[in-house]
Design a protein around this motif. Structure first.
Motif, PDB file in Angstrom:
ATOM      1  N   ALA A  39       0.829  -1.206   0.000  1.00  0.00           N
ATOM      2  CA  ALA A  39       0.000   0.000   0.000  1.00  0.00           C
ATOM      3  C   ALA A  39       0.861   1.253   0.000  1.00  0.00           C
ATOM      4  O   ALA A  39       0.528   2.239  -0.663  1.00  0.00           O
ATOM      5  N   THR A  40       1.976   1.213   0.713  1.00  0.00           N
ATOM      6  CA  THR A  40       2.869   2.365   0.734  1.00  0.00           C
ATOM      7  C   THR A  40       3.487   2.588  -0.643  1.00  0.00           C
ATOM      8  O   THR A  40       3.568   3.725  -1.120  1.00  0.00           O
ATOM      9  N   VAL A  41       3.917   1.515  -1.288  1.00  0.00           N
ATOM     10  CA  VAL A  41       4.499   1.642  -2.633  1.00  0.00           C
ATOM     11  C   VAL A  41       3.456   2.178  -3.607  1.00  0.00           C
ATOM     12  O   VAL A  41       3.742   3.082  -4.407  1.00  0.00           O
ATOM     13  N   PHE A  42       2.220   1.651  -3.546  1.00  0.00           N
ATOM     14  CA  PHE A  42       1.154   2.144  -4.415  1.00  0.00           C
ATOM     15  C   PHE A  42       0.868   3.621  -4.147  1.00  0.00           C
ATOM     16  O   PHE A  42       0.763   4.420  -5.078  1.00  0.00           O
ATOM     17  N   GLY A  43       0.736   3.972  -2.878  1.00  0.00           N
ATOM     18  CA  GLY A  43       0.432   5.354  -2.529  1.00  0.00           C
ATOM     19  C   GLY A  43       1.534   6.316  -2.943  1.00  0.00           C
ATOM     20  O   GLY A  43       1.262   7.392  -3.496  1.00  0.00           O
ATOM     21  N   ALA A  85      -2.588   9.434  -1.135  1.00  0.00           N
ATOM     22  CA  ALA A  85      -2.668   9.721   0.301  1.00  0.00           C
ATOM     23  C   ALA A  85      -3.820   8.960   0.951  1.00  0.00           C
ATOM     24  O   ALA A  85      -3.671   8.404   2.049  1.00  0.00           O
ATOM     25  N   ALA A  86      -4.970   8.913   0.277  1.00  0.00           N
ATOM     26  CA  ALA A  86      -6.126   8.203   0.837  1.00  0.00           C
ATOM     27  C   ALA A  86      -5.853   6.707   0.963  1.00  0.00           C
ATOM     28  O   ALA A  86      -6.210   6.091   1.973  1.00  0.00           O
ATOM     29  N   SER A  87      -5.187   6.128  -0.022  1.00  0.00           N
ATOM     30  CA  SER A  87      -4.915   4.687   0.057  1.00  0.00           C
ATOM     31  C   SER A  87      -3.941   4.381   1.190  1.00  0.00           C
ATOM     32  O   SER A  87      -4.132   3.410   1.918  1.00  0.00           O
ATOM     33  N   ILE A  88      -2.922   5.201   1.359  1.00  0.00           N
ATOM     34  CA  ILE A  88      -1.970   4.982   2.456  1.00  0.00           C
ATOM     35  C   ILE A  88      -2.669   5.100   3.806  1.00  0.00           C
ATOM     36  O   ILE A  88      -2.531   4.244   4.677  1.00  0.00           O
ATOM     37  N   ILE A  89      -3.442   6.142   3.979  1.00  0.00           N
ATOM     38  CA  ILE A  89      -4.107   6.383   5.260  1.00  0.00           C
ATOM     39  C   ILE A  89      -5.107   5.272   5.579  1.00  0.00           C
ATOM     40  O   ILE A  89      -5.123   4.732   6.690  1.00  0.00           O
ATOM     41  N   MET A  90      -5.920   4.899   4.608  1.00  0.00           N
ATOM     42  CA  MET A  90      -6.949   3.887   4.869  1.00  0.00           C
ATOM     43  C   MET A  90      -6.346   2.516   5.148  1.00  0.00           C
ATOM     44  O   MET A  90      -6.804   1.805   6.049  1.00  0.00           O
ATOM     45  N   ILE A  91      -5.328   2.134   4.404  1.00  0.00           N
ATOM     46  CA  ILE A  91      -4.703   0.832   4.634  1.00  0.00           C
ATOM     47  C   ILE A  91      -4.035   0.797   5.998  1.00  0.00           C
ATOM     48  O   ILE A  91      -4.159  -0.179   6.748  1.00  0.00           O
ATOM     49  N   PHE A  92      -3.312   1.863   6.354  1.00  0.00           N
ATOM     50  CA  PHE A  92      -2.640   1.861   7.651  1.00  0.00           C
ATOM     51  C   PHE A  92      -3.633   1.853   8.806  1.00  0.00           C
ATOM     52  O   PHE A  92      -3.374   1.239   9.842  1.00  0.00           O
ATOM     53  N   ARG A  93      -4.770   2.500   8.646  1.00  0.00           N
ATOM     54  CA  ARG A  93      -5.789   2.441   9.697  1.00  0.00           C
ATOM     55  C   ARG A  93      -6.296   1.017   9.879  1.00  0.00           C
ATOM     56  O   ARG A  93      -6.446   0.527  11.002  1.00  0.00           O
ATOM     57  N   LYS A  94      -6.553   0.321   8.774  1.00  0.00           N
ATOM     58  CA  LYS A  94      -7.027  -1.063   8.852  1.00  0.00           C
ATOM     59  C   LYS A  94      -5.956  -1.982   9.432  1.00  0.00           C
ATOM     60  O   LYS A  94      -6.254  -2.868  10.239  1.00  0.00           O
ATOM     61  N   VAL A  95      -4.707  -1.774   9.029  1.00  0.00           N
ATOM     62  CA  VAL A  95      -3.616  -2.615   9.533  1.00  0.00           C
ATOM     63  C   VAL A  95      -3.433  -2.399  11.028  1.00  0.00           C
ATOM     64  O   VAL A  95      -3.290  -3.356  11.795  1.00  0.00           O
TER      65      VAL A  95
END
Length: 105
Positions: A39-43, A85-95
């Motif tokens: 997710a970080t690489v994608f973001g 930014a949204a993908s990084i934030i949302m994935i990290f919240r779920k993780v």
């Protein structure tokens, strides 16, 4: 006999032996780390692409709906940055939520 040894005899649950749950939690943690890295690489790729698009000439109306996040802008680069930014934030919240849930079990 030491005090430490007496407490183990009184409560055998204090001794933790690696079992199925420990191995399962280790697999979960490695999967969560993998998802976080991807997710970080994608973001970061989206953010980098957005910066490149902002430097390019031209504008165009762009709007998207990404996991209930609605975004509308006149520059595609800004939309790409918002998507990253949204993908990084949302994935990290779920993780992080999953890590807390693992810790509770």
């Amino acid at each position: 006999m030491s005090l430490k040894q007496d407490s183990r005899d009184a409560n055998p649950d204090l001794e933790q032996t690696p079992g199925k749950d420990t191995r399962r939690n280790e697999k979960r943690k490695s999967a969560l780390v993998t998802v976080s890295v991807l997710a970080t690489v994608f973001g970061l790729g989206c953010i980098y692409g957005g910066i490149l698009l902002m430097a390019a000439p031209g504008v165009g109306a762009t709007s998207f709906d990404f996991l209930n996040l609605q975004f509308s802008t006149q520059q595609t680069g800004v939309a790409a940055i918002a998507l990253g930014a949204a993908s990084i934030i949302m994935i990290f919240r779920k993780v992080l939520k999953a890590i807390v849930d693992i810790g509770r079990t």
